[in-house]
Every structure is written in C-alpha cells, then in structure tokens.
Design a protein around this motif. Structure first.
Motif, PDB file in Angstrom:
ATOM      1  N   GLY A   1     -44.507 -35.594 -91.808  1.00 19.54           N
ATOM      2  CA  GLY A   1     -44.536 -34.973 -90.494  1.00 19.54           C
ATOM      3  C   GLY A   1     -45.184 -35.915 -89.502  1.00 19.54           C
ATOM      4  O   GLY A   1     -45.110 -37.140 -89.638  1.00 19.54           O
ATOM      5  N   MET A   2     -45.854 -35.349 -88.510  1.00 20.77           N
ATOM      6  CA  MET A   2     -46.476 -36.172 -87.476  1.00 20.77           C
ATOM      7  C   MET A   2     -47.705 -36.906 -88.020  1.00 20.77           C
ATOM      8  O   MET A   2     -48.511 -36.333 -88.744  1.00 20.77           O
ATOM      9  CB  MET A   2     -46.878 -35.307 -86.289  1.00 20.77           C
ATOM     10  N   GLY A   3     -47.819 -38.195 -87.626  1.00 15.91           N
ATOM     11  CA  GLY A   3     -49.001 -38.966 -87.939  1.00 15.91           C
ATOM     12  C   GLY A   3     -50.030 -38.830 -86.844  1.00 15.91           C
ATOM     13  O   GLY A   3     -49.810 -38.154 -85.828  1.00 15.91           O
ATOM     14  N   ILE A   4     -51.139 -39.506 -87.012  1.00 14.84           N
ATOM     15  CA  ILE A   4     -52.251 -39.347 -86.093  1.00 14.84           C
ATOM     16  C   ILE A   4     -51.906 -39.837 -84.684  1.00 14.84           C
ATOM     17  O   ILE A   4     -52.382 -39.304 -83.674  1.00 14.84           O
ATOM     18  CB  ILE A   4     -53.505 -40.076 -86.647  1.00 14.84           C
ATOM     19  N   SER A   5     -51.029 -40.842 -84.576  1.00 16.68           N
ATOM     20  CA  SER A   5     -50.672 -41.380 -83.262  1.00 16.68           C
ATOM     21  C   SER A   5     -49.711 -40.464 -82.505  1.00 16.68           C
ATOM     22  O   SER A   5     -49.530 -40.622 -81.295  1.00 16.68           O
ATOM     23  CB  SER A   5     -50.044 -42.770 -83.411  1.00 16.68           C
ATOM     24  N   ASP A   6     -49.077 -39.532 -83.218  1.00 18.22           N
ATOM     25  CA  ASP A   6     -48.107 -38.640 -82.570  1.00 18.22           C
ATOM     26  C   ASP A   6     -48.761 -37.485 -81.823  1.00 18.22           C
ATOM     27  O   ASP A   6     -48.126 -36.839 -80.993  1.00 18.22           O
ATOM     28  CB  ASP A   6     -47.142 -38.065 -83.618  1.00 18.22           C
ATOM     29  N   LEU A   7     -50.008 -37.201 -82.145  1.00 19.25           N
ATOM     30  CA  LEU A   7     -50.628 -35.976 -81.649  1.00 19.25           C
ATOM     31  C   LEU A   7     -50.951 -36.009 -80.156  1.00 19.25           C
ATOM     32  O   LEU A   7     -50.965 -34.969 -79.496  1.00 19.25           O
ATOM     33  CB  LEU A   7     -51.913 -35.692 -82.419  1.00 19.25           C
TER      34      LEU A   7
ATOM     35  N   GLN B   1     -49.436 -36.696 -77.471  1.00 16.00           N
ATOM     36  CA  GLN B   1     -48.506 -36.101 -76.520  1.00 16.00           C
ATOM     37  C   GLN B   1     -48.446 -34.579 -76.618  1.00 16.00           C
ATOM     38  O   GLN B   1     -47.810 -33.929 -75.783  1.00 16.00           O
ATOM     39  CB  GLN B   1     -47.097 -36.680 -76.738  1.00 16.00           C
ATOM     40  N   TYR B   2     -49.118 -34.012 -77.631  1.00 18.40           N
ATOM     41  CA  TYR B   2     -49.017 -32.556 -77.820  1.00 18.40           C
ATOM     42  C   TYR B   2     -50.360 -31.830 -77.693  1.00 18.40           C
ATOM     43  O   TYR B   2     -50.437 -30.618 -77.928  1.00 18.40           O
ATOM     44  CB  TYR B   2     -48.428 -32.243 -79.198  1.00 18.40           C
ATOM     45  N   PHE B   3     -51.421 -32.534 -77.313  1.00 16.52           N
ATOM     46  CA  PHE B   3     -52.741 -31.904 -77.286  1.00 16.52           C
ATOM     47  C   PHE B   3     -52.802 -30.682 -76.356  1.00 16.52           C
ATOM     48  O   PHE B   3     -53.515 -29.728 -76.621  1.00 16.52           O
ATOM     49  CB  PHE B   3     -53.814 -32.916 -76.864  1.00 16.52           C
ATOM     50  N   ASP B   4     -52.044 -30.705 -75.280  1.00 17.59           N
ATOM     51  CA  ASP B   4     -52.087 -29.591 -74.340  1.00 17.59           C
ATOM     52  C   ASP B   4     -50.847 -28.698 -74.449  1.00 17.59           C
ATOM     53  O   ASP B   4     -50.540 -27.925 -73.544  1.00 17.59           O
ATOM     54  CB  ASP B   4     -52.219 -30.108 -72.908  1.00 17.59           C
ATOM     55  N   LYS B   5     -50.114 -28.826 -75.583  1.00 19.72           N
ATOM     56  CA  LYS B   5     -48.886 -28.061 -75.770  1.00 19.72           C
ATOM     57  C   LYS B   5     -49.110 -26.923 -76.776  1.00 19.72           C
ATOM     58  O   LYS B   5     -50.032 -26.961 -77.608  1.00 19.72           O
ATOM     59  CB  LYS B   5     -47.772 -28.970 -76.278  1.00 19.72           C
TER      60      LYS B   5
ATOM     61  N   LEU C   1     -47.018 -30.279 -89.974  1.00 15.94           N
ATOM     62  CA  LEU C   1     -46.770 -30.210 -88.537  1.00 15.94           C
ATOM     63  C   LEU C   1     -45.770 -31.296 -88.150  1.00 15.94           C
ATOM     64  O   LEU C   1     -45.953 -32.479 -88.460  1.00 15.94           O
ATOM     65  CB  LEU C   1     -48.081 -30.410 -87.775  1.00 15.94           C
ATOM     66  N   THR C   2     -44.691 -30.903 -87.438  1.00 13.50           N
ATOM     67  CA  THR C   2     -43.645 -31.845 -87.040  1.00 13.50           C
ATOM     68  C   THR C   2     -43.370 -31.729 -85.548  1.00 13.50           C
ATOM     69  O   THR C   2     -43.812 -30.783 -84.881  1.00 13.50           O
ATOM     70  CB  THR C   2     -42.333 -31.586 -87.806  1.00 13.50           C
ATOM     71  N   HIS C   3     -42.614 -32.670 -85.035  1.00 18.50           N
ATOM     72  CA  HIS C   3     -42.217 -32.627 -83.625  1.00 18.50           C
ATOM     73  C   HIS C   3     -41.432 -31.358 -83.319  1.00 18.50           C
ATOM     74  O   HIS C   3     -41.492 -30.835 -82.201  1.00 18.50           O
ATOM     75  CB  HIS C   3     -41.372 -33.860 -83.276  1.00 18.50           C
ATOM     76  N   GLN C   4     -40.695 -30.881 -84.297  1.00 12.33           N
ATOM     77  CA  GLN C   4     -39.849 -29.714 -84.052  1.00 12.33           C
ATOM     78  C   GLN C   4     -40.646 -28.456 -83.713  1.00 12.33           C
ATOM     79  O   GLN C   4     -40.122 -27.553 -83.078  1.00 12.33           O
ATOM     80  CB  GLN C   4     -38.972 -29.446 -85.281  1.00 12.33           C
ATOM     81  N   HIS C   5     -41.898 -28.428 -84.124  1.00 11.33           N
ATOM     82  CA  HIS C   5     -42.714 -27.260 -83.797  1.00 11.33           C
ATOM     83  C   HIS C   5     -42.995 -27.161 -82.290  1.00 11.33           C
ATOM     84  O   HIS C   5     -43.486 -26.128 -81.819  1.00 11.33           O
ATOM     85  CB  HIS C   5     -44.034 -27.299 -84.577  1.00 11.33           C
ATOM     86  N   PHE C   6     -42.653 -28.214 -81.540  1.00 11.33           N
ATOM     87  CA  PHE C   6     -42.891 -28.217 -80.098  1.00 11.33           C
ATOM     88  C   PHE C   6     -41.588 -28.292 -79.294  1.00 11.33           C
ATOM     89  O   PHE C   6     -41.620 -28.359 -78.076  1.00 11.33           O
ATOM     90  CB  PHE C   6     -43.782 -29.402 -79.718  1.00 11.33           C
ATOM     91  N   GLN C   7     -40.445 -28.322 -79.974  1.00  7.90           N
ATOM     92  CA  GLN C   7     -39.176 -28.517 -79.281  1.00  7.90           C
ATOM     93  C   GLN C   7     -38.417 -27.207 -79.136  1.00  7.90           C
ATOM     94  O   GLN C   7     -38.150 -26.517 -80.136  1.00  7.90           O
ATOM     95  CB  GLN C   7     -38.323 -29.538 -80.039  1.00  7.90           C
TER      96      GLN C   7
END
Length: 610
Positions: free
Chosen positions: A298-304, A306-310, A322-328
């Motif tokens: 899933g998402m690595g530490i560098s991916d987070l 962009q989603y801290f306020d999402k 946790l994956t990108h799809q959980h925010f799309q």
C-alpha cells in the motif's frame, strides 16, 4: 552496436588437425563469431641467410606447427559447418597465390602488425570485398597515418589497436589508444589482445572496442610461442559473454526506472500502513490508528504527505493496508457486460487460497487460477472449500522452501524428493477441483532445468509428466522468459524460451502453458517470431497466461503497454481455446485495480460498448 570476438587459432594447434578442430569447436561453443588462421609459405617465409637467434626460434616453431593451404581450407570448411566465420592472416602478397579462390575462400582477412606498411598486400585484400582487420602494433603514429591515409577511400577495414608483446603486461596496454583511433579515423576500432590478463579485454570494450581478437589455447602453459598470451575456453566464454551483453550492461544513461526485481524487493522489504482498527468512510487520517509494517503493498511513508488533511472515502477494516484508493472518489468499475465478455472468452484471474472468495465476489469471471505457495501445499489442501460452478487451473509453487527452487530433477535427494512430493500434492488438489467442477484442471509447472541441456532436460520432463499422469489434472510446462526473477534477482534461463525448444516440445508432445509476456520478452531478446511459435505449438498449448511486456525483463505489463503490435497479439490469443489467465503484475493490489483495468481492456478489444 554489434561486438565481435575472433579466436585466433594461430600456431596453438601445434600442427595437429584434431587439436585445431577442437579449438574451433571450443571457439564456437564459447560464443565467438569468427576464428582465424595464420599462413606462411615455408619456402618464402625466411631468407636463406637469416641467422639471428630470434629467427631461429620463430622459424623452428613455424615449421613445427605448419599446415599447408589444403589443410587450412579443410579446417575452414569445418568452421563454416558449425556456423563460425573463418578468416586468415597473410604476411605477403605472394602467399595469396596458394589459395585459388581468394575472394571466396575466407570470410575476412587480417593484416598482422608487422605488415602494416605493406600497401600491396593490404590493397589486394581490400579488393576482395571482404572485411580486413589491420593491426597497428610495432609502428609509430606517422607510419599508421601513412597506411590509413592511403586506404581511407575503402570502407571495408577496421584498425586494431595492438601492442606486440607476448605476453603483454598491464602497464603497457595503452588501451586509451582505442578511443584515440576511433575519434581520429571516424570508424569502428578493435583490439588485438596478447594480454597476460584476459580481463583487459573487458576494459577494451569499455573504451570502445567493437572487435576483440585473441589467441585460443587448450593449455596456457604449453610449449610454444603464443600459449602464454592466449586464453583458454573458460576465459573465452567470459570474454564472449561480456562482448555480447556489453550494451545491456552500460545502458541506463537517462532517468532512472526501477526494474521489476527491484519493485519486487521494494514490496517485500518495504513497509506500508496497516489499520489497527476499523475506519468508516468520511473519517480523517489518525496515524495512531495505524502500524508501519512489511510488506509494502500500500502507501509508503512518502505517500502520506498529500493526504494528511484528507478524509478516506471508503471504509478501511482492521488489518487492511492503506492505499491511494481509500482517498479516490473515481475508482475503476467493471460492468456486468464486461464480466460476461470475460466469461465468454474464458478469462481467468490468479488467486491465492486466502483471497479466492474475496476476489470471486469482486470479480465474478467464473474462472480462477490458484497460485500456491510451498506453505499452502504443506497445509491441508484437500479440505479447502471452493465453488463448484467455477473453473480452475493451478500453478505449482516456484519454491519448496524459502531458499530452494522446485527441481524434480535435482541430484540432491532432498530437493528432488521434496519437489516431487509437492507435485503429487498439487495433483491431488487439482483432481479434487476437477471432480467437483466437471472440468479438467491444467497445472502450470515453471520448470527451468537450470544447469541442464535441452538434450537432458526434455526427456526428463516427458518422463515426469508420464509418471504423474492424471485423467483429471494435466501438467503443462510454462513457456519461460529469457530472464527470471528468483529470490529478488535476475537469472538467465536457457530452456523453454527459444526457437530450439519448439522442436523438443513438438517431438515429445509436451503440453504447454503459453505465456504471452514471456514470449514477447523472447522476441526482444532472441528475435523470436511470436506468431510462428504459437502456430508451431498449437497442438501443445493447453492453457494461456496473458499480459504485455517490454524490453528483456519487463513482464506482466498491462495489455497495450508494450505497443499496438503486442496488443494485437494478445487480442488474437484471447480468441484461442482454453483458459486465459490475466497475469498483470500486482493486479490484486488496490482493491484489484489492475485486474479491473484488464477486464475492461479485454471488453474493449472485443468491441464491447461499455
């Protein structure tokens, strides 16, 4: 750029025709593109008054190793019969007369360093139209310029950097002169090597040599002038390997793209965030609710960042990654018609025992391939529950434990017996699947026969398949890639991936799982005619794996990623009989995103309006 290795037979045959044939055969087996003789007519080689000590030594060796023109032509015929070009060095124009058809008798010529200024000889050889290699040893720059300026209107010659010491010490090699020659004369340059250390040829390649010429011997310590500055078969294998692979080795002068083995290692060694509790859609991220653990699916530490306020837009269950799809908001969807098109074309999805039911619910294509691990085979397979309305195939594990490949032909009793026990258990499981569903189950065996020649490998496969024959489950040999990813590294394979394998497979009637991605990689590596191979093996193919490919080891790509020609080939395969398993890499990640995209792509290829 093509790089050629020429094995100089020279005097190292010691006047023995059988030894000369062995040296030619070894040159070919090592991977040389050509072999070369030397010729001197004994009557014209030395003046009658020559009495220097050096003359005495050299003349004695020339007489001891002498082969007349007839014998050289006989050896030339042998070389050509095994697919090796044959060339020759001449020291005087007069000696050309000993060969009646000089324009066709040899495939190339060499002018030895000592005859660099012999323009009569050089022009006579150039006029044959064959390629001429010209060594520059023993001469200074003005002498080299004299000759090269005189012949620069010809295109069929290549200068060879050469230091005429036998053997040549490292500090005298002057390999930088290769680059100097190339830039000065604006043509390819080779290296005539007499190095004490054969590894200097690799450095010669690195500074631009396109041809390596070196003496071959059976014994480097043998009596004779050239043995000490020669290489044996084992060294020639290495020189030829690096000459052939050189362009691949130095590639990468551009933006960096990780290879598939690196991505696999990143997945296995990297970390992702796994939920410690359930999250509902609409909740913001709370990092206290996650643990950072292997593997990285899933998402690595560098991916987070962009989603801290999402907020997540789909629920996340405890233990889920946790994956990108959980925010799309807009995720790939597959229509009922697209699923139906997959069922009509016998499209199948690879699954593990643990995720079969979940994937089946999300992707109801009606056919699935169990990719088993060695631990799953060791479990109670026969108690596994499945839906008898589905069709199945089974993929044998690649490993029998964490460090050992499946190898039913191993000389190691433990490996061989464990591999065969694994095969027997998989067949029992497959027979249960077949009995319940009413459909025969193909079993995919990725047996590479590492270390075995085709002559040894294929009869063993035939015998193995006969020993484990079943009316309900059928073993098949998977068509393999040129390079396989084992244990996170790349290993070159030599069986079940090239045109020579087709004859064995047809002759022994061995069932095949044809993998489109592996076949396309073979097209890039070996120049395979992929459609011709499919046609040739049409009676052997019982099962298919479908995905695209690029380069030499970029397998498992989405359909179309390798270009329109690849897409057309896969479209044709979809029309074939048998199950077609979507083998796109990591298709099960991110809520099966990769599989969904491919199911939709197949519907598009079939002209379905979605």
């Amino acid at each position: 750029m093509t790089r050629t290795v020429i094995a100089e037979i020279g005097l190292n045959h010691d006047g023995d025709m059988n030894k000369a044939r062995r040296l030619i055969q070894q040159s070919r087996d090592a991977g040389c593109g050509g072999i070369k003789f030397q010729y001197r007519n004994l009557k014209t080689a030395y003046a009658s008054m020559a009495n220097e000590i050096g003359d005495e030594i050299i003349l004695t060796q020339i007489k001891r190793t002498y082969l007349d023109a007839g014998k050289i032509l006989e050896l030339r015929d042998f070389a050509r019969s095994i697919g090796v070009e044959a060339g020759i060095s001449f020291f005087t124009t007069e000696d050309l007369k000993d060969f009646a058809h000089i324009k066709t008798d040899f495939d190339f010529f060499k002018v030895p360093s000592v005859e660099l200024l012999n323009l009569e000889l050089i022009r006579n050889l150039l006029e044959t139209g064959k390629h001429v290699y010209i060594s520059v040893g023993m001469h200074n720059e003005s002498e080299i310029e004299y000759t090269f300026n005189a012949i620069n209107n010809y295109n069929n010659w290549t200068p060879l950097h050469c230091i005429s010491n036998y053997p040549l010490a490292d500090h005298n090699t002057s390999l930088g002169y290769i680059k100097y020659l190339r830039e000065k004369w604006q043509r390819n340059v080779g290296y005539s090597s007499h190095d004490e250390n054969w590894e200097n040829n690799l450095i010669a390649l690195s500074v631009g040599a396109t041809v390596i010429e070196r003496h071959i011997t059976e014994e480097k310590n043998a009596e004779g002038l050239d043995h000490s500055s020669s290489s044996n078969y084992e060294e020639f294998v290495k020189i030829c390997h690096y000459a052939k692979e050189f362009d691949k080795i130095i590639s990468g002068n551009g933006s960096r793209i990780p290879n598939q083995g690196e991505l696999l290692n990143k997945q296995n060694l990297g970390r992702s965030f796994y939920a410690l509790r359930d999250f509902k859609a609409g909740q913001p991220l709370e990092m206290s609710g996650f643990e950072y653990r292997n593997p990285q699916i899933g998402m690595g530490i560098s991916d987070l960042e962009q989603y801290f306020d999402k907020k997540i837009v789909m629920k996340l269950d405890k233990g889920e990654v946790l994956t990108h799809q959980h925010f799309q908001e807009n995720r790939t969807r597959v229509s009922k018609d697209a699923f139906e098109e997959s069922r009509r074309n016998s499209i199948s999805i690879p699954v593990r025992l643990a995720d079969y039911w979940a994937i089946r619910a999300a992707l109801p294509v009606g056919a699935y391939e169990f990719h088993l691990s060695y631990k799953e085979v060791a479990s109670d397979l026969l108690s596994y529950k499945f839906d008898a309305n589905d069709r199945f195939s089974v993929h044998l594990p690649d490993y029998i434990d964490s460090t050992t490949l499946v190898d039913p032909f191993s000389s190691d009793d433990r490996i061989r017996n464990s591999s065969r026990e694994c095969i027997a258990k998989v067949i029992n499981f497959s027979e249960k699947l077949a009995a319940k569903t009413g459909h025969k189950v193909p079993i995919v065996a990725s047996l590479a026969g590492i270390g075995l020649s085709r002559e040894n490998f294929y009869p063993k496969v035939k015998e193995l398949f006969a020993e484990y024959f079943s009316e309900l489950a059928q073993l098949s040999l998977q068509w393999l890639p040129p390079y396989a990813w084992y244990f996170g590294g790349s290993i070159k394979l030599t069986n079940v991936n090239n045109i020579e394998d087709v004859t064995w497979l047809k002759q022994l009637q061995i069932p095949i799982t044809l993998d489109s991605s592996h076949l396309l990689l073979g097209q890039a590596a070996f120049g395979l005619n992929v459609r011709s191979i499919i046609e040739e093996l049409s009676q052997n193919i019982i099962h298919w794996h479908i995905s695209d490919a690029a380069g030499l080891d970029g397998e498992g790509l989405p359909i179309g990623a390798g270009g329109p020609d690849n897409e057309m080939l896969i479209s044709e395969i979809i029309n074939q009989e048998g199950l077609k398993v979507i083998e796109v890499w990591q298709g099960h990640f991110y809520n099966y995103e990769g599989f969904k995209v491919e199911i939709n792509k197949i519907a598009d290829l079939k002209g379905l309006k979605r």
